[in-house]
Design an enzyme around this catalytic site. Sequence first.
Site, PDB file in Angstrom:
ATOM      1  N   HIS A  75       0.815  -1.227   0.000  1.00  0.00           N
ATOM      2  CA  HIS A  75       0.000   0.000   0.000  1.00  0.00           C
ATOM      3  C   HIS A  75       0.850   1.280   0.000  1.00  0.00           C
ATOM      4  N   SER A  98       1.612  -0.184  -5.399  1.00  0.00           N
ATOM      5  CA  SER A  98       0.721  -0.521  -4.289  1.00  0.00           C
ATOM      6  C   SER A  98       0.297  -1.972  -4.426  1.00  0.00           C
ATOM      7  N   SER A 103      -5.769   1.626  -2.362  1.00  0.00           N
ATOM      8  CA  SER A 103      -5.134   2.019  -1.100  1.00  0.00           C
ATOM      9  C   SER A 103      -4.110   3.153  -1.210  1.00  0.00           C
ATOM     10  N   ASP A 157       3.148  -7.585   0.023  1.00  0.00           N
ATOM     11  CA  ASP A 157       2.014  -7.569   0.942  1.00  0.00           C
ATOM     12  C   ASP A 157       0.855  -8.267   0.233  1.00  0.00           C
ATOM     13  N   GLU A 220       4.360  -9.226   4.258  1.00  0.00           N
ATOM     14  CA  GLU A 220       3.711  -8.417   5.292  1.00  0.00           C
ATOM     15  C   GLU A 220       2.496  -9.075   5.942  1.00  0.00           C
ATOM     16  N   ASN A 245       4.699 -11.175   8.986  1.00  0.00           N
ATOM     17  CA  ASN A 245       3.407 -11.140   9.675  1.00  0.00           C
ATOM     18  C   ASN A 245       3.477 -11.801  11.041  1.00  0.00           C
ATOM     19  N   LYS A 250       4.261  -7.708  14.891  1.00  0.00           N
ATOM     20  CA  LYS A 250       3.445  -7.388  13.718  1.00  0.00           C
ATOM     21  C   LYS A 250       2.019  -7.881  13.968  1.00  0.00           C
ATOM     22  N   ASP A 254      -0.313  -4.823  14.705  1.00  0.00           N
ATOM     23  CA  ASP A 254      -0.924  -4.285  13.477  1.00  0.00           C
ATOM     24  C   ASP A 254      -2.298  -4.911  13.236  1.00  0.00           C
ATOM     25  N   ASN A 255      -2.347  -6.253  13.191  1.00  0.00           N
ATOM     26  CA  ASN A 255      -3.598  -6.923  12.835  1.00  0.00           C
ATOM     27  C   ASN A 255      -4.688  -6.643  13.873  1.00  0.00           C
ATOM     28  N   CYS A 259      -6.276  -2.620  13.161  1.00  0.00           N
ATOM     29  CA  CYS A 259      -7.669  -2.744  12.698  1.00  0.00           C
ATOM     30  C   CYS A 259      -8.630  -2.109  13.698  1.00  0.00           C
ATOM     31  N   HIS A 365      -7.668  -9.696   3.278  1.00  0.00           N
ATOM     32  CA  HIS A 365      -6.806  -9.146   2.224  1.00  0.00           C
ATOM     33  C   HIS A 365      -7.441  -9.044   0.842  1.00  0.00           C
ATOM     34  N   HIS A 429      -3.868   1.673   8.654  1.00  0.00           N
ATOM     35  CA  HIS A 429      -3.496   1.770  10.068  1.00  0.00           C
ATOM     36  C   HIS A 429      -2.702   3.054  10.321  1.00  0.00           C
ATOM     37  N   SER A 437       5.399  -2.779  12.450  1.00  0.00           N
ATOM     38  CA  SER A 437       5.386  -3.695  11.289  1.00  0.00           C
ATOM     39  C   SER A 437       6.572  -3.412  10.376  1.00  0.00           C
ATOM     40  N   GLN A 441       9.898  -5.228   8.795  1.00  0.00           N
ATOM     41  CA  GLN A 441      10.182  -5.332   7.353  1.00  0.00           C
ATOM     42  C   GLN A 441      11.633  -4.932   7.067  1.00  0.00           C
TER      43      GLN A 441
HETATM   44  P1  NAD Z   1      -6.187 -15.256  11.366  1.00  0.00           P
HETATM   45  O1  NAD Z   1      -5.841 -16.568  10.774  1.00  0.00           O
HETATM   46  O2  NAD Z   1      -5.635 -14.862  12.692  1.00  0.00           O
HETATM   47  O3  NAD Z   1      -7.789 -15.116  11.481  1.00  0.00           O
HETATM   48  C1  NAD Z   1      -8.701 -15.534  10.519  1.00  0.00           C
HETATM   49  C2  NAD Z   1      -9.816 -16.278  11.262  1.00  0.00           C
HETATM   50  O4  NAD Z   1     -10.878 -16.562  10.351  1.00  0.00           O
HETATM   51  C3  NAD Z   1      -9.344 -17.619  11.838  1.00  0.00           C
HETATM   52  O5  NAD Z   1      -9.569 -17.654  13.236  1.00  0.00           O
HETATM   53  C4  NAD Z   1     -10.180 -18.649  11.098  1.00  0.00           C
HETATM   54  O6  NAD Z   1     -10.524 -19.754  11.908  1.00  0.00           O
HETATM   55  C5  NAD Z   1     -11.413 -17.830  10.696  1.00  0.00           C
HETATM   56  N1  NAD Z   1     -12.140 -18.370   9.546  1.00  0.00           N
HETATM   57  C6  NAD Z   1     -11.653 -18.995   8.440  1.00  0.00           C
HETATM   58  N2  NAD Z   1     -12.672 -19.341   7.620  1.00  0.00           N
HETATM   59  C7  NAD Z   1     -13.805 -18.904   8.205  1.00  0.00           C
HETATM   60  C8  NAD Z   1     -15.177 -18.961   7.843  1.00  0.00           C
HETATM   61  N3  NAD Z   1     -15.581 -19.560   6.710  1.00  0.00           N
HETATM   62  N4  NAD Z   1     -16.081 -18.413   8.675  1.00  0.00           N
HETATM   63  C9  NAD Z   1     -15.692 -17.840   9.852  1.00  0.00           C
HETATM   64  N5  NAD Z   1     -14.404 -17.752  10.245  1.00  0.00           N
HETATM   65  C10 NAD Z   1     -13.479 -18.285   9.434  1.00  0.00           C
HETATM   66  O7  NAD Z   1      -5.797 -14.168  10.271  1.00  0.00           O
HETATM   67  P2  NAD Z   1      -5.679 -12.585  10.516  1.00  0.00           P
HETATM   68  O8  NAD Z   1      -4.275 -12.249  10.819  1.00  0.00           O
HETATM   69  O9  NAD Z   1      -6.758 -12.165  11.427  1.00  0.00           O
HETATM   70  O10 NAD Z   1      -5.947 -12.058   9.032  1.00  0.00           O
HETATM   71  C11 NAD Z   1      -7.214 -12.151   8.423  1.00  0.00           C
HETATM   72  C12 NAD Z   1      -7.151 -11.477   7.051  1.00  0.00           C
HETATM   73  O11 NAD Z   1      -6.912 -10.072   7.208  1.00  0.00           O
HETATM   74  C13 NAD Z   1      -6.027 -11.958   6.155  1.00  0.00           C
HETATM   75  O12 NAD Z   1      -6.482 -11.945   4.834  1.00  0.00           O
HETATM   76  C14 NAD Z   1      -4.938 -10.923   6.352  1.00  0.00           C
HETATM   77  O13 NAD Z   1      -4.044 -10.908   5.286  1.00  0.00           O
HETATM   78  C15 NAD Z   1      -5.754  -9.674   6.461  1.00  0.00           C
HETATM   79  N6  NAD Z   1      -5.171  -8.525   7.184  1.00  0.00           N
HETATM   80  C16 NAD Z   1      -5.709  -7.316   6.891  1.00  0.00           C
HETATM   81  C17 NAD Z   1      -5.264  -6.188   7.554  1.00  0.00           C
HETATM   82  C18 NAD Z   1      -5.811  -4.851   7.192  1.00  0.00           C
HETATM   83  O14 NAD Z   1      -5.174  -3.845   7.458  1.00  0.00           O
HETATM   84  N7  NAD Z   1      -6.976  -4.771   6.594  1.00  0.00           N
HETATM   85  C19 NAD Z   1      -4.294  -6.294   8.554  1.00  0.00           C
HETATM   86  C20 NAD Z   1      -3.763  -7.551   8.839  1.00  0.00           C
HETATM   87  C21 NAD Z   1      -4.224  -8.664   8.158  1.00  0.00           C
HETATM   88  N1  RBV Z   2      -1.433  -1.965   6.281  1.00  0.00           N
HETATM   89  N2  RBV Z   2      -0.704  -0.959   5.843  1.00  0.00           N
HETATM   90  C1  RBV Z   2      -1.271   0.152   6.279  1.00  0.00           C
HETATM   91  N3  RBV Z   2      -1.248   2.510   6.678  1.00  0.00           N
HETATM   92  O1  RBV Z   2       0.194   1.622   5.290  1.00  0.00           O
HETATM   93  N4  RBV Z   2      -2.358  -0.143   6.962  1.00  0.00           N
HETATM   94  C2  RBV Z   2      -2.459  -1.489   6.968  1.00  0.00           C
HETATM   95  C3  RBV Z   2      -0.710   1.495   6.046  1.00  0.00           C
HETATM   96  C4  RBV Z   2      -1.042  -3.358   6.012  1.00  0.00           C
HETATM   97  C5  RBV Z   2      -1.124  -4.264   7.234  1.00  0.00           C
HETATM   98  O2  RBV Z   2       0.183  -4.521   7.705  1.00  0.00           O
HETATM   99  C6  RBV Z   2      -1.787  -5.530   6.704  1.00  0.00           C
HETATM  100  O3  RBV Z   2      -1.109  -6.702   7.065  1.00  0.00           O
HETATM  101  C7  RBV Z   2      -1.793  -5.318   5.222  1.00  0.00           C
HETATM  102  O4  RBV Z   2      -1.907  -3.916   5.063  1.00  0.00           O
HETATM  103  C8  RBV Z   2      -2.910  -6.001   4.476  1.00  0.00           C
HETATM  104  O5  RBV Z   2      -2.761  -5.754   3.113  1.00  0.00           O
END
Ligand code: NAD
Ligand code: RBV
Length: 508
Positions: A75, A98, A103, A157, A220, A245, A250, A254-255, A259, A365, A429, A437, A441
């Site tokens: 991103h 990106s 993003s 990422d 990432e 990750n 991280k 971050d997660n 979020c 993701h 974030h 995070s 990296q």
């Molecule tokens: P995680 O493995 O800790 O959590 C995912 C959860 O979903 C698990 O507990 C799993 O059991 C559950 N799950 C799987 N299938 C399911 C279903 N059909 N119904 C209900 N629950 C189900 O993973 P995470 O670290 O929480 O990451 C989740 C996603 O978010 C990933 O795609 C990751 O890449 C992404 N992510 C996004 C951001 C962001 O900034 N938006 C940040 C970090 C991670």
């Molecule tokens: N993420 N990056 C940002 N502000 O740059 N915010 C979230 C930022 C990353 C985060 O580390 C996550 O694992 C990833 O985006 C998902 O694509």
Amino acid sequence: MNPAIIPIGKTFMSTGLPLFAGTNHRVANLEESTITFGRKEIELAEFEMPGLMKTREEYGNTKPLAGARITGSLHMTIQTAVLIETLIDLGADVRWASCNIFSTQDHAAAAIVQGRADAAGIPVYAWKGETLEEYWWCTLQALDWGNDVSPTLIVDDGGDATLLIHLGYEYEVKGEKPDPSTASNEEERVILQIIADVQDAKGMNYWHQFAKTVRGVSEETTTGVHRLYQRMQDNSLLFPAINVNDAVTKSKFDNVYGCRHSLVDAVMRATDVMLSGKRALVCGFGDVGKGSVQALQGQQARVAVTEVDPICALQACMSGLEVTTVEIALEQTDIFVTATGNKDIITAAHMSKMKHNAIVCNIGHFDNEIGVADLEEMLIAGDVEKIEIKPQVHEWRFLKSTHGPNNGPHSVIILAEGRLVNLGCATGHPSLVMSASFTNQTLAQIELNENAETIGKKVVTLPKALDEKVALLHLSKFGAELTTLSTDQASYIGVTPQGPYKPEHYRY
Ligand code: NAD
Ligand code: RBV
């Protein structure tokens, strides 16, 4: 201004851009006001990113990344800008795209292209609101260093840069040209087309060069890491990989806490709907789900979760949450959030039964947690109408339903077209958590640059001592005072006074 990229020969799909643009950049705009705004926000972010700034202090003179050519697919935000300039200060040459079509923060991209008073800018290929074709074109430009030079390191990422290299390589090995008409979805069609076009332009050794040159990738996010472990298991990984990750500093920060900040930021910016009292359903109670739940609870929404894993489900129960299924919760829920990293979580059939104006968004993701592709097909069939409220906020009206207002059609509001809502509808974030995070990296990039041969074609995590170091670099920001272990106490719990303070199996 963007350099005038004059198409010579074949352009890539509908982008109107030549397949290889050379060493130029492509961003939304390079107006002075945009660059200045970007630079001011980068400077604010630097103050909130002590881990990266202290890493610059520690390694700025020795330049452990000198000679490295780093391609980033992550991103293009203000926080990433501080990461990029850290990598540059450690000696690396950098190119960036990106990892998501929505993003990019255009002022961050502009400031990075412009560079600093004492350091030139770098080629960035990213703007907010790319088409899928533009997105994969940008990824290719970041990977191609011109004159048949490839990167030595990748910051990825979600694994798209890694995917393009591996798929391109595999087609070269098979001696086969990909056929985009065999693709099962639009994105796959674009990927197959770009590989086919690269073959036409460069022959059958282009990606083999990457396999030789790339020393490693640092990944990432959870979803990208899954893809890497799959490749390691089937022996198809072409180079060493560091799983950033699963550094504790991280995924457990971050997660979760990232979020917790950026989910509600996005829903509020997108809809301005009051969250208090609303029924929210968070699908997946992993790290991202836990942060998302806390965010919604912070607004006093009534939150339930869905899970497949009994351990996470039990954690949810112990956190006072109802654990249910999408089907059971469907008709009562106001806000749906997917956070599973899995696919087909909320389908078009689910959405056809939802409350009028239910909000549906995804913080995992990829865009396949929510059935937007199915809605697109229903659109072609005339069963739904898509109304743009503003970019990244769409009302989908189910024309045949009768449970909307006045027994007419109901709608659902889909955010960021089913893609990462916090980066599509807000700015991702905040800096402080991204500092942790991105310090990981940076340390991962140094490790790959120095020790790729020792790692081999495997996926590894950074040692715990570095994880603790990343945390330590952020503590003074909070005025925290650590207690020092006496030698006697340390030996009593089986550690050294300098750490690591926990065994490998400790789960935090
Ligand atoms: P995680 O493995 O800790 O959590 C995912 C959860 O979903 C698990 O507990 C799993 O059991 C559950 N799950 C799987 N299938 C399911 C279903 N059909 N119904 C209900 N629950 C189900 O993973 P995470 O670290 O929480 O990451 C989740 C996603 O978010 C990933 O795609 C990751 O890449 C992404 N992510 C996004 C951001 C962001 O900034 N938006 C940040 C970090 C991670
Ligand atoms: N993420 N990056 C940002 N502000 O740059 N915010 C979230 C930022 C990353 C985060 O580390 C996550 O694992 C990833 O985006 C998902 O694509």
